[in-house]
Scaffold this motif. Structure first.
Motif, PDB file in Angstrom:
ATOM      1  N   SER A 152      -6.783   1.861  -2.325  1.00 37.55           N
ATOM      2  CA  SER A 152      -6.419   2.764  -3.419  1.00 37.55           C
ATOM      3  C   SER A 152      -7.520   2.897  -4.463  1.00 37.55           C
ATOM      4  CB  SER A 152      -5.154   2.283  -4.131  1.00 37.55           C
ATOM      5  OG  SER A 152      -4.326   1.610  -3.273  1.00 37.55           O
ATOM      6  N   PHE A 186       1.692   2.696  -3.353  1.00 42.11           N
ATOM      7  CA  PHE A 186       0.635   3.477  -3.993  1.00 42.11           C
ATOM      8  C   PHE A 186       0.493   4.846  -3.337  1.00 42.11           C
ATOM      9  CE2 PHE A 186      -0.886  -0.948  -4.814  1.00 42.11           C
ATOM     10  CZ  PHE A 186      -0.530  -0.947  -6.147  1.00 42.11           C
ATOM     11  N   SER A 187       0.550   4.844  -2.009  1.00 45.83           N
ATOM     12  CA  SER A 187       0.363   6.152  -1.390  1.00 45.83           C
ATOM     13  C   SER A 187       1.562   7.054  -1.626  1.00 45.83           C
ATOM     14  CB  SER A 187       0.035   6.011   0.099  1.00 45.83           C
ATOM     15  OG  SER A 187       0.912   5.117   0.704  1.00 45.83           O
ATOM     16  N   LEU A 212       0.825  -1.206   0.000  1.00 40.18           N
ATOM     17  CA  LEU A 212       0.000   0.000   0.000  1.00 40.18           C
ATOM     18  C   LEU A 212       0.865   1.265   0.000  1.00 40.18           C
ATOM     19  CD1 LEU A 212      -2.759   1.280   0.096  1.00 40.18           C
ATOM     20  CD2 LEU A 212      -2.801   0.934   2.557  1.00 40.18           C
ATOM     21  N   ASN A 213       1.990   1.182   0.727  1.00 41.65           N
ATOM     22  CA  ASN A 213       2.870   2.352   0.789  1.00 41.65           C
ATOM     23  C   ASN A 213       3.337   2.800  -0.595  1.00 41.65           C
ATOM     24  OD1 ASN A 213       2.608   2.217   3.482  1.00 41.65           O
ATOM     25  ND2 ASN A 213       4.686   1.524   3.934  1.00 41.65           N
ATOM     26  N   LEU A 236      -6.930   6.381  -9.515  1.00 41.34           N
ATOM     27  CA  LEU A 236      -7.292   4.979  -9.550  1.00 41.34           C
ATOM     28  C   LEU A 236      -8.778   4.785  -9.300  1.00 41.34           C
ATOM     29  CD1 LEU A 236      -4.227   3.473  -7.701  1.00 41.34           C
ATOM     30  CD2 LEU A 236      -4.598   3.796 -10.134  1.00 41.34           C
ATOM     31  N   SER A 287      -4.533  -3.181  -0.263  1.00 41.24           N
ATOM     32  CA  SER A 287      -4.005  -2.096  -1.083  1.00 41.24           C
ATOM     33  C   SER A 287      -4.982  -1.718  -2.188  1.00 41.24           C
ATOM     34  CB  SER A 287      -2.682  -2.504  -1.723  1.00 41.24           C
ATOM     35  OG  SER A 287      -1.786  -2.906  -0.730  1.00 41.24           O
ATOM     36  N   THR A 329      -6.380  10.857  -7.209  1.00 41.25           N
ATOM     37  CA  THR A 329      -7.504   9.953  -7.033  1.00 41.25           C
ATOM     38  C   THR A 329      -7.763   9.179  -8.317  1.00 41.25           C
ATOM     39  OG1 THR A 329      -8.833  11.883  -7.445  1.00 41.25           O
ATOM     40  CG2 THR A 329      -8.697  11.122  -5.170  1.00 41.25           C
ATOM     41  N   LEU A 369       1.318   7.747  -5.762  1.00 36.04           N
ATOM     42  CA  LEU A 369       0.075   8.265  -6.314  1.00 36.04           C
ATOM     43  C   LEU A 369      -0.573   9.238  -5.344  1.00 36.04           C
ATOM     44  CD1 LEU A 369      -1.255   4.870  -7.626  1.00 36.04           C
ATOM     45  CD2 LEU A 369      -0.245   6.691  -8.982  1.00 36.04           C
TER      46      LEU A 369
END
Lengths: 838, 209
Positions: free
Chosen positions: A808, A770-771, A767-768, A780, A804, A778, A774
């Motif tokens: 996301s 993506f955060s 997940l990290n 995704l 994730s 928004t 990205l």
């Protein structure tokens, strides 16, 4: 502190505060709840977690006020049970247990029969007309008290056990009972410098103190630190009156499952020992009878038990495992827990409880874990073939099933040779008389392990389960001739290199290979029902990765997913086109092999895009530099500089697209296809790719095209790529590796978990990404321009990936076939738990 | 190549460690053998030179010849303990502890459901914590008992140190240090020690496992 205040620390079950796990602890909470439901739980008292801190503040001593409170409640308990603590004529005996709000290691285990003296033991023996009963009850107290409260090693008490055993064959006297206690006391004094008190209240006081002390044991403290559990939480103490299953023929003790834990069938299942105390069943000192016996010998009591099981199931909304004791015809519940069960039983029980109306579908989902579903999709022997092996007399021997699983491989009798053969790609089964530490590397290299000696708790079995590898131990008929490279078994001789098959579930060893199948038809219906519940909850569309035509063929066994992702290089290398790929990798693409490429691609495409098959198909073009290929074909041999991007060779792209076109024409099905360009980095690439696709395949309206995102750079450009594509595939494995510099499967490694616990790496690493990349896009979630985003996951992780995707806003996830069901379930569970936390 | 090669304590400990471990890197040897690092390195070099150790890219293995030397050394060094009342009694008590240890390891890995054993999926913290407490008790007992036998076999202190380190890892939550065959886990150390004491006592494993 006043007496009134101290009484606040001690409650009897029916007066204790409910809904306060923090005060009464986990075990206490369960007992209070059952008492309130009117279930037959032996009465008892709870000393609260606050008392644990009083004890600590008081220099690890039970203060007088607290003690008065406890004694007062014991007196109430005496009235309630109509027995007296310490009175040989009608003795009340107690069990003392720890009960923290959160389970943790290092906490004190149960002590039974507290309040025992030689006089009481003797009276119990005489009055029950059962001398062994008196002796067992006394011995159990002596052992548990010495080991748990006084920390004496159980080995030291062997003499006491032997003496008790001898006493069973002589005539029992009060004198001999006193001698037994004296011997124990003597040993305890030698080992621990203290004594076993003969005053019941002293025993109780020490036992309660030992529970509190265990909260401050080094083990518990370390655990709390590692898991950030506050020290002040404290543990409660549960003190319960003992009921006796050993006071005559209408008494006994047993374990019942509310449903069969092996098959999941809706019939109570368990074991019963008449005239015995609880530990006898658990300890396995006597062989119990199946519960059916109880049905015949005490039908009314059996009915009581069945009725209780139903009541418990609907209250706890789960299948349960119950320890019970029958005292003179009345059933008492000693312990009620969620039942352990096989994966098959887990699925069946969930489906049944929902169809019986005990659970809602959502509650049913909670009773099955992704790993249980996964266990049902592992390969096993083809049952027909196994039966054939049996009828053909290929069963070599039966040993102890020591590590589950089915496997076939070539016999090797020595660990070093096992390693060598495994390096050459052979599947080997290591067969040894016994194993030593010097065999471990051979066990790691082998696909299965057989030993002639040893049982299911031997070193070999422990190592096999840790790896894990299927393992059969104790095949006594096997005689190994290491010099002759053979082993003999039941008049037959097996040579090194011969194939054998082993069944780690049953302990059978067969000559020859029994084919493995991935067949789940046994429970397919139930699984589909559970997955249909999952679909009703889940917001994630799950598809599968298809790497070979074999996988394609077994797709329908999995209930045809919504979409599939095929990477052309994988299909080709796993099909009959290995040489073509090798050639492409060494010499590059040239016009000479255009036709070969077209026909190979056309062949594969026509087989995966079949008419009448539901899933949408995503095909990514050949990636000659994929790690997957390097793993199979070795590192690329080409010399000289080459652009890593795929569009460097437009002719190669065109040839593949012509192949796709030809394949589609063969099947006549173009409705549901998307084509992706591997290693896409820029919008320019995707625009050019779109032009080539349209040029070769024409402007077919329904044909989609997209980008395969494989680097952190490309991921950071997702928003731009999305405005030019119909589809984006995020290749997680590749992005992860380039982002962190470590392979994603490392996350399954305990070292990394420890690393995370220590705070050196934080959160969900997937997940990290993506955060980080990205942030504040928004993109995704919004699907700009209708662009769909697929998270492609080849790794064995799924909980992190599902989380994730959900967080996301990625709507589609593609996973390996064997993870398709677990991921669907995991996604539904994640959605359900997010509802709960809102 | 026959004839008795006598090894000093340093050399025996080095060769024996690699023998029991089957494969070991120099850093693993240095961290396990409680001797001066330069002495250890010198011994490894010499053993490689003499053909007792085989060096495969920095991973050392004992050759057939090296194995024979280790076995001879056990016989020579510990002949007096084969029928030694204290050591024999100590070993007997170890057998009991060994049985409990292996049972605890098995309970960690498998869980009884009715009459079947299932892989423990570690979904029941009560169960796991009970087993962990048991393991800690048994291993702590083992560490204490090694004190008693160190008088006779001083090098056993390295097992104490390794047990303590692995237990610490487990306590901190690295549960792989219970049984993982790839780490210096409690079970691996125990397995090595078991082999060691069997050799000291001159008992063949076939007869006890």
């Amino acid at each position: 502190m006043t007496t009134a205040a101290s009484e606040m620390f001690v409650w009897r079950f029916h007066e204790a505060p409910d809904e306060r796990v923090d005060l009464v602890g986990g075990k206490g909470f369960g007992l209070i709840r059952m008492t309130r439901m009117g279930l037959p739980v032996p009465p008892g008292i709870i000393i609260s977690t606050q008392a644990c801190w009083e004890y600590q503040k008081n220099g690890r001593q039970i203060g007088n006020d607290m003690w008065r409170g406890i004694v007062g409640q014991i007196q109430e308990l005496e009235k309630e049970m109509n027995k007296q603590f310490g009175n040989p004529q009608n003795p009340l005996l107690l069990s003392v247990r720890s009960g923290a709000p959160i389970s943790m290691p290092g906490m004190m285990d149960t002590i039974l029969n507290v309040g025992m003296t030689p006089e009481i033991a003797f009276a119990l023996a005489r009055e029950s007309g059962n001398e062994a009963f008196g002796l067992d009850t006394a011995l159990r107290f002596i052992k548990m008290f010495s080991e748990t409260v006084l920390s004496v090693d159980e080995d030291c008490l062997v003499e006491v056990e032997e003496m008790a055993e001898r006493m069973k064959y002589g005539s029992l006297s009060l004198e001999s009972m006193r001698k037994l206690f004296k011997l124990a006391d003597h040993i305890v004094e030698k080992e621990a410098g203290t004594n076993i008190p003969l005053d019941p209240y002293d025993q109780l006081r020490l036992s309660v103190g030992a529970v509190f002390d265990s909260w401050f044991s080094p083990r518990a403290i370390t655990y709390r630190k590692a898991n950030k559990i506050p020290e002040e939480m404290g543990t409660a103490v549960v003190i319960q009156g003992m009921v006796f299953g050993n006071v005559g023929a209408d008494s006994g003790t047993g374990v019942a499952f509310t449903r069969n834990p092996i098959t999941g069938d809706n019939v109570i299942y368990g074991e019963y020992l008449s005239g015995a105390q609880g530990e006898d069943v658990v300890a396995g000192t006597r062989t119990p009878e199946p519960l059916d016996q109880l049905k015949e010998s005490m039908p009314e009591t059996y009915e009581q038990l069945v009725h209780l099981c139903r009541k418990l199931e609907s209250a706890f909304k789960d299948a349960l495992d119950i320890e019970f004791t029958i005292e003179k015809g009345k059933v008492y519940l000693l312990q009620v827990r969620s039942a352990k069960r096989t994966p098959i039983a887990a699925v069946k029980i969930a489906v049944d409880l929902v169809s019986e109306g005990v659970l809602t579908e959502f509650e049913g989902l909670q009773l099955v874990s992704p790993s249980q579903i996964k266990a049902l999709t592992t390969t096993h022997f083809d049952q027909q073939e196994k039966r054939r092996a049996l009828t053909e007399g290929r069963l070599l021997c039966r040993g102890n099933p020591s590590s589950p699983g089915h496997v076939a491989g070539k016999v090797v009798l020595n660990a070093d040779r096992a390693v060598q053969m495994a390096k050459q790609g052979e599947k080997v089964i290591l067969v040894r008389t016994v194993t030593s530490p010097t065999d471990i590397h051979g066990m790691i290299a082998a696909v299965g392990i057989v030993t002639a000696k040893g049982g299911s708790t031997s070193h070999a079995a422990v190592v096999a389960r840790a790896l894990p590898r299927p393992c059969v131990t104790g095949c006594q008929e096997i005689v190994i001739d290491e010099e002759g490279y053979t082993f003999a078994v039941g008049g037959r001789v097996i040579r090194e290199g011969d194939t054998i098959s082993i069944d780690g579930d049953t302990g059978e060893v067969f000559a020859g290979a029994i084919p493995l199948v991935r067949d789940v038809s046994l429970l397919a219906n139930e699984i589909y029902i559970i997955l249909s519940w999952a679909d009703r909850v889940s917001t994630l569309s799950v598809g599968t990765v298809i790497d070979s035509l074999d996988q394609m063929a077994s797709l329908e066994n999995y209930g045809n997913p919504n979409f599939i992702v095929c990477r052309l290089e994988r299909l080709l290398v796993n099909g009959p086109y290995r040489n073509l790929l090798q050639r492409l990798r060494s010499d590059g693409y040239s016009e000479k092999i255009e036709q070969n490429v077209i026909s190979a691609v056309s062949d594969m495409v026509s087989r995966v895009v079949q008419k009448g098959i539901k899933p949408n198909v995503v095909i990514s073009l050949i990636d000659l530099q994929s790690k997957y290929l390097s793993g199979l074909l070795g590192q690329e041999q080409r010399v000289g500089f080459e652009l890593p991007t795929t569009l460097a060779d437009v002719q190669f792209i065109r040839a593949q697209l012509r192949g796709i076109d030809a394949g589609l024409k063969r099947t006549g099905n173009v409705e549901s296809l998307a084509i992706a360009l591997p290693r896409t980095q820029t919008c320019g690439e995707i625009q050019q790719f779109r032009d080539i696709v349209q040029e070769v395949l024409g402007g077919t309206g329904s044909l989609k095209f997209g980008a395969m995102v494989q680097t952190p750079y490309a991921l950071s450009k997702t928003r731009h790529l999305a405005t030019h594509s119909n589809l984006i595939i995020l290749d997680l494995q590749s992005v992860f590796e380039h982002y962190y510099g470590i392979p994603i499967d490392v996350l399954r490694n305990e070292e990394i978990e420890t690393y995370q616990k220590l705070g050196l790496m934080e959160g969900n690493l997937v997940l990290n990404i993506f955060s980080d990349l990205l942030a504040h896009q928004t993109v995704l979630a919004q699907n700009p321009g209708g662009c769909q985003i697929v998270l492609l996951n080849d790794s064995s992780l799924y909980d992190e990936v599902v989380e994730s995707a959900l967080v996301s806003g990625i709507g589609m996830v593609a996973v390996q076939l064997d993870q398709y069901w677990p991921v669907k379930l995991s996604a539904a569970k994640a959605v359900l738990s997010s509802y709960k936390s809102v | 190549m026959s004839g008795v090669t006598l090894l000093n304590d340093n050399d025996f400990e080095v060769l024996n460690f690699v023998f029991l471990r089957k494969m070991a890197s120099l850093s693993q040897i240095v961290s396990a053998v409680e001797r001066d690092e330069s002495m250890i390195k010198a011994a490894v070099d010499r053993f490689v030179h003499e053909g007792k150790l085989f060096d495969s890219d920095g991973t050392f293995m004992v050759t057939e010849e090296g194995r024979a030397v280790v076995v001879d050394e056990y016989a020579r060094r510990y002949a007096e303990y084969k029928d030694h009342p204290f050591v024999n009694r100590w070993y007997k008590r170890f057998e009991g502890l060994n049985e409990r240890f292996l049972e605890a390891m098995s309970s960690w890995q498998t869980i009884k459901v009715g009459n079947q054993s299932l892989p423990n999926d570690h979904s029941d913290p009560d169960y796991d914590n009970r087993v962990l407490s048991k393991v800690e008790t048994i291993v702590s007992r083992m560490i204490e008992r090694l004190d008693e036998i160190k008088k006779f076999i001083p090098r056993y202190s390295h097992y104490q140190r390794r047990f303590t380190a692995a237990l610490q890892k487990v306590n901190e939550g690295s549960l792989d240090y219970l049984v993982s065959p790839m780490l210096d886990s409690l079970h691996n150390i125990w397995f090595e020690f078991h082999e060691d004491i069997l050799l000291v006592q001159g008992i063949r494993r076939e007869l006890v496992d």
